[in-house]
Write a protein that holds these residues in place. Structure first.
Motif, short mmCIF file in Angstrom:
data_model
loop_
_atom_site.label_atom_id
_atom_site.label_comp_id
_atom_site.label_asym_id
_atom_site.label_seq_id
_atom_site.Cartn_x
_atom_site.Cartn_y
_atom_site.Cartn_z
N GLY A 169 0.79 -1.23 0.00
CA GLY A 169 0.00 0.00 0.00
C GLY A 169 0.82 1.27 0.00
O GLY A 169 0.25 2.36 0.03
N SER A 170 2.14 1.15 -0.02
CA SER A 170 3.00 2.34 -0.03
C SER A 170 2.99 2.98 -1.42
O SER A 170 3.05 2.29 -2.44
CB SER A 170 4.43 1.97 0.36
OG SER A 170 4.47 1.39 1.64
N ILE A 171 2.94 4.32 -1.45
CA ILE A 171 2.89 5.07 -2.70
C ILE A 171 4.25 5.69 -2.97
O ILE A 171 4.87 6.27 -2.08
CB ILE A 171 1.82 6.18 -2.66
CG1 ILE A 171 0.45 5.60 -2.29
CG2 ILE A 171 1.76 6.91 -3.99
CD1 ILE A 171 -0.12 4.67 -3.33
N SER A 172 4.72 5.56 -4.21
CA SER A 172 5.98 6.19 -4.59
C SER A 172 5.82 6.78 -5.98
O SER A 172 4.95 6.38 -6.76
CB SER A 172 7.13 5.18 -4.57
OG SER A 172 6.89 4.12 -5.48
N SER A 173 6.70 7.73 -6.32
CA SER A 173 6.72 8.31 -7.65
C SER A 173 7.85 7.66 -8.44
O SER A 173 8.99 7.61 -7.96
CB SER A 173 6.93 9.83 -7.57
OG SER A 173 7.00 10.40 -8.86
N ARG A 174 7.55 7.18 -9.65
CA ARG A 174 8.55 6.46 -10.43
C ARG A 174 8.66 7.08 -11.83
O ARG A 174 7.66 7.48 -12.42
CB ARG A 174 8.18 4.98 -10.57
CG ARG A 174 7.69 4.33 -9.27
CD ARG A 174 8.77 4.33 -8.20
NE ARG A 174 9.73 3.28 -8.41
CZ ARG A 174 9.60 2.06 -7.88
NH1 ARG A 174 8.54 1.74 -7.15
NH2 ARG A 174 10.52 1.15 -8.09
N THR A 175 9.86 7.13 -12.35
CA THR A 175 10.12 7.54 -13.72
C THR A 175 10.97 6.45 -14.35
O THR A 175 12.10 6.22 -13.93
CB THR A 175 10.85 8.89 -13.79
OG1 THR A 175 10.05 9.90 -13.15
CG2 THR A 175 11.08 9.30 -15.24
N VAL A 176 10.41 5.74 -15.35
CA VAL A 176 11.05 4.53 -15.85
C VAL A 176 11.03 4.48 -17.38
O VAL A 176 10.36 5.27 -18.05
CB VAL A 176 10.34 3.28 -15.29
CG1 VAL A 176 10.41 3.25 -13.77
CG2 VAL A 176 8.89 3.22 -15.78
N GLU A 177 11.79 3.49 -17.92
CA GLU A 177 11.83 3.22 -19.35
C GLU A 177 10.96 1.98 -19.62
O GLU A 177 11.33 0.88 -19.23
CB GLU A 177 13.25 2.93 -19.81
CG GLU A 177 14.25 4.03 -19.47
CD GLU A 177 15.69 3.59 -19.73
OE1 GLU A 177 15.89 2.41 -20.12
OE2 GLU A 177 16.60 4.40 -19.54
N PRO A 178 9.81 2.13 -20.25
CA PRO A 178 8.97 0.96 -20.52
C PRO A 178 9.59 0.06 -21.58
O PRO A 178 9.68 0.41 -22.75
CB PRO A 178 7.65 1.56 -21.02
CG PRO A 178 8.02 2.92 -21.53
CD PRO A 178 9.17 3.39 -20.71
#
Length: 239
Positions: free
Chosen positions: A170-179
């Motif tokens: 249930g923890s929320i984080s912001s992610r920036t990734v390469e799909p």
């Protein structure tokens, strides 16, 4: 909807309905009458014979003999069809999945060699398998409506995507990734991405992703995805 998609939708509508008015087509594709008339003109320039019947009760009719026998599909469109058919097979008891697979095979056989090579590169990014019975899906939710269009653009154009992610705790984080790839384990879909912050691959359940947005000007390179041994490429599942 861009012009090509509108025109494809107009052709489909005329083929299915037999006769449609300009107003009906405009409502269906979400455009003005003037735009639809321009699209009709463009289709006629391409060789489609579209008859106009004036007066009350009249409309537009497509001459079926003018429809090109060979579909002009892009590699991305064939890849999208592959995903749909593979998902149907993986889901199990969906009707017409065998016929869909046979139709897709005919399209694949008609692809020129250069497009076939591009399709194989896409297939290396698509894996389908069975979900392990111990995986808890009781919290499975609906996909964010903005996710699929953002993911499609980011994946095809090789752009980073940013989103909020809720993990299993249930923890929320912001992610920036390469799909980099997709993992389909019905009923779950996963985005497989390279996470620059962690310098490693990560799997993200798509129903846990929220507020996705494309990060413009951030092209990345394709990477070899080290999928688990029990997950097989979609091309192997179809043979």
């Amino acid at each position: 909807m861009n012009a090509r998609h509108r025109q494809d939708a107009i052709v489909r509508s005329l083929r299915r309905n037999g006769t449609s008015t300009v107003s009906e087509l405009a409502e269906e594709v979400g455009a003005s009458r003037r735009t639809v008339l321009r699209d009709i003109g463009a289709l006629r320039d391409e060789g489609f014979v579209i008859h106009s019947e004036p007066g009350r009760g009249g409309g537009l009719q497509l001459d079926p003999q003018s429809v090109q026998a060979t579909a002009r599909l892009s590699v991305a469109e064939v890849f999208a069809l592959l995903i749909s058919v593979a998902s149907m097979r993986a889901a199990g008891s969906l009707p017409f999945s065998g016929l869909a697979d046979a139709g897709l095979a005919k399209i694949e056989r008609a692809l020129p060699s250069d497009k076939l090579r591009d399709l194989r590169r896409f297939l290396d990014c698509l894996y389908v398998g069975k979900l392990a019975p111990q995986v808890d899906i009781s919290d499975m939710g609906a996909l964010d409506p903005a996710l699929l269009p953002a993911f499609e653009t980011a994946f095809l154009d090789r752009l980073h995507i940013r989103f909020g992610y809720r993990d299993a705790k249930g923890s929320i984080s912001s992610r920036t990734v390469e799909p980099q790839a997709m993992l389909i384990l019905p009923p779950l879909w996963y985005l497989v991405a390279w996470d620059p912050q962690r310098d490693d691959f990560r799997h993200f359940r798509m129903d846990r992703i929220s507020k996705p947005e494309i990060v413009e000007g951030t092209n990345f390179r394709r990477r070899h995805v080290p999928f688990e041994e029990h997950v097989r490429p979609v091309r192997d599942l179809s043979r």
